[in-house]
Write a protein that holds these residues in place. Structure first.
Motif: not given
Length: 704
Positions: A110-113, A119-123, A137-142, A183-184
């Motif tokens: 039952d995997f969903t896509i 994907s960016a929100d989960l990241m 210091r700055r870290f890259p945005r989603k 982790a993602f």
């Protein structure tokens, strides 16, 4: 129709491509040379030759293209079973195969896509959970992170190499990015989620090292691929694995139209195909059925200066007397005035607006033109914006459908809960944790006998709902009833959910129930609620064609409608309208009249895409694609001056240079025109009167 009849309708190179026997085949199909017809005829020929339709795999880049080819093949061969051809996009086929062989690669059934924004929100959730970006210091945005992740997988390159080449400003954060990506992947696995890249990644594993590899590889006798120049390294790897014991691979494409490197597509796939498959037969389709001879001469001249290509010369029997026009304008307003004037001139000559198009390198390049079109009352539609499912209201509704299909989908839960008054990110996290704790560790063998246990989140929602803030209680109660009703868990006469399981409502009815729940949110959150409501009606119509919620969600995610009324202005009463489009979005289209804006260095090629030779060559191909969309009339515009102000000390304008791709040999294929600005009449009396009017106006200011 007898096979000999439809074969006679093909030109000689097309016929050789269609009737090619076994082995690898590369068809270099120039713009407008009948690529779709050739592929459809090859499918029909294979079936007439005795190949079972279900053993033919047809891979395209849109579902519409696959359906069109299969329908054409069916009309040619007059065989109803042609519809059994295994056709679709790379991602759609991956989804179909993984639904069948999910166990072989350790996926739940039952995997969903997730789409890219999910994907960016989960990241982003994991980015915050890991404390990345909270230091000094700055870290890259989603958005950047998901692009890095996608390119790493699609290009099959190491993370450090990708960051060094495409995202050098993120180089110092590579270790943190690697930790985040691990982790993602783990979170997606835990909750039964796949993104677009995962579909291809798991398909590659499925046909290479999984226990089902031999079964999957031997499922097809022939594989046909459209638009091969737009494939990436991972897709190339899939094809190599799918054909490791069977050489019957036919790919069709045009290296001169490879323009999607920003999606990790690589022109190397088509250029290197004969080296990867040493038995390859190469056939070139060069007769163009779209454009006039002068337009093709100019297009050929642009590509003749490419560093590396398959040598071909497009030719046509369509004569045409008018060379393409290169129009030199003083500035951008002059360009806009000239474009609209010529559009109206062609309209008066009988060419509808819908058969005319204005093309540009980037979406914002048409900003001033859109103002001019509005002034002149010329309706237009613009392409190259958000897709249907990327609009907020569609994503809200789909989030509820996703939760019904996979109650472990935490990103969808977050989206739903954050709609409710009184629930912020912290409260949403607490509710999601309460619903999902332990949901991913349920034994799947037991789940087959106890579906309610497997859908632990829904069970908890029914029997032990989490507490919510007072402001959200009423809407959360309605949400709870909605989800339980649509999931088939039902409710009693006292409006309390029970463990009874009545029949799950049809998909269209589920959408209708969700719409009723969502309408108050729609009116509260958006100014143009009526337009968005029509989108939801359209979503209901689409759902009516599906029997399975799973297939509905998958198809809508993998091949969504192109546009949404959310992005349009008030509806036009006229049926005719002009097309505005980025060049990328125009690929595959054609118009009687094409106008190309901003043929200046810095625009075409873009100043953001001149870092290396490969990027510059792709920009050349972009101009070629734009030019070959024209059938009868082609206009290229060159504003010689651009107005801007970077800072208080900079010049207010700069002079442009003509695009480097329009060299002297290319210029010879154009007719050039220079459009001057309207000159002020040298009338001393009028000038004196103007000066006096200014003086008189100023005197009134001094006295008041």
């Amino acid at each position: 129709m007898e096979p000999s009849h439809w074969l006679d309708e093909l030109n000689e190179p097309q016929r050789r491509a269609v009737t090619h026997g076994d082995g690898s085949l590369l068809v270099i199909a120039g713009a407008g040379t009948g690529k779709t017809k050739t592929l459809a005829c090859r499918v029909a020929h294979l079936i007439d030759r005795g190949v079972p339709p279900e053993r033919i795999l047809l891979l395209t880049f849109t579902r519409r293209a696959a359906a069109e080819m299969i329908n054409r093949a069916r009309s040619i061969s007059d065989r109803p079973d042609t519809a059994s051809v295994f056709g679709g996009t790379f991602h759609a086929i991956a989804n179909r195969l993984l639904r069948i062989y999910h166990a072989a690669v350790g996926l739940p059934d039952d995997f969903t896509i997730m789409d890219q924004s999910d994907s960016a929100d989960l990241m982003n959730v994991l980015r915050n959970d890991l404390g990345l970006g909270k230091g000094d210091r700055r870290f890259p945005r989603k958005e950047t992170l998901i692009k890095i992740y996608s390119r790493t997988i699609a290009a099959q390159e190491g993370l450090r190499d990708v960051v060094k080449r495409f995202y050098p400003w993120c180089a110092d954060d590579t270790d943190g990015i690697a930790e985040l990506f691990e982790a993602f992947m783990g979170r997606k696995r835990q909750h039964g989620l796949l993104d677009y890249d995962d579909l291809l990644l798991f398909w590659n594993v499925l046909c290479s090292v999984s226990p089902a590899a031999d079964v999957v590889v031997n499922r097809f006798d022939h594989i046909l691929v459209d638009e091969y120049q737009d494939t990436n390294a991972l897709q190339s790897s899939i094809l190599q694995n799918m054909r490791k014991s069977n050489p019957n691979l036919c790919v069709v494409g045009d290296d001169a139209q490879s323009i999607y490197s920003f999606r990790a597509a690589t022109v190397r796939n088509i250029l290197d195909f004969p080296e990867q498959y040493t038995d390859t037969t190469v056939i070139k389709l060069e007769q163009n059925y779209r454009s006039t001879k002068p337009i093709l001469a100019a297009s050929n001249a642009v590509m003749s200066e490419a560093r590396e290509r398959y040598t071909k010369e497009l030719w046509s029997n369509i004569k045409g007397d008018q060379k393409p026009l290169l129009i030199h304008c003083v500035d951008e307003p002059g360009q806009c005035h000239e474009v609209t004037s010529r559009i109206l001139q062609h309209l008066e000559e009988g060419i509808p607006l819908m058969k005319q198009a204005v093309l540009f390198r980037a979406g914002h390049h048409s900003d001033q033109l859109e103002v001019e079109l509005a002034k002149r009352n010329i309706p237009f539609h613009k392409f190259g914006g958000l897709k249907f499912i990327e609009s907020s209201h569609i994503k809200d509704v789909l989030a509820m459908m996703r939760v019904l299909e996979n109650p472990r989908d935490e990103i969808s839960w977050f989206r739903i809960l954050m709609m409710l008054n009184g629930i912020g990110s912290t409260t949403a996290r607490r509710i999601v944790d309460a619903l999902l704790t332990g949901a991913a560790t349920v034994d799947r063998d037991a789940a087959a006998e106890q579906p309610a246990q497997f859908h632990l989140a829904m069970t908890r929602l029914a029997n032990d709902p989490p507490s919510v803030p007072p402001a959200a209680r009423e809407s959360f109660a309605r949400l709870r009833v909605l989800l339980l009703t649509c999931s088939g868990m039902g409710q009693s006469e006292e409006n309390n959910p029970t463990d009874a399981s009545p029949t799950t409502p049809p998909i269209s009815q589920q959408i209708e129930l969700i719409r009723e729940f969502y309408e108050p949110f729609l009116e509260r959150r958006f100014d143009n609620a009526a337009m968005r409501a029509r989108d939801l009606e359209q979503l209901g119509h689409i759902a009516g064609g599906y029997r399975s919620r799973r297939s509905f969600i998958s198809d809508l995610t993998l091949d969504p409608p192109v546009s949404t009324s959310d992005l349009a202005g008030p509806p036009f009463l006229e049926e005719d309208y002009l097309i505005l489009s980025t060049i990328h979005s125009a690929k595959g289209c054609e118009w009687d009249v094409v106008h190309i804006l901003h043929c200046a260095d810095g625009m075409i090629p873009s100043d953001m895409a001149t870092g290396d030779d490969e990027s510059i060559e792709e920009e050349r191909r972009l101009l070629y694609v734009a030019m070959t969309r024209a059938k009868d009339h082609l206009y290229a515009y060159f504003p010689m001056r651009y107005y801007h102000r970077h800072n208080s000390s900079s010049d207010a304008h700069s002079y442009a240079q003509l695009s480097r791709f329009i060299s002297k040999p290319v210029l010879a294929c154009f007719e050039q025109r220079t459009i001057e600005t309207q000159q002020v009449q040298d009338d001393p009396a009028a000038i004196k009167a103007s000066a006096e009017s200014v003086d008189n106006y100023l005197k009134t200011l001094w006295r008041n």
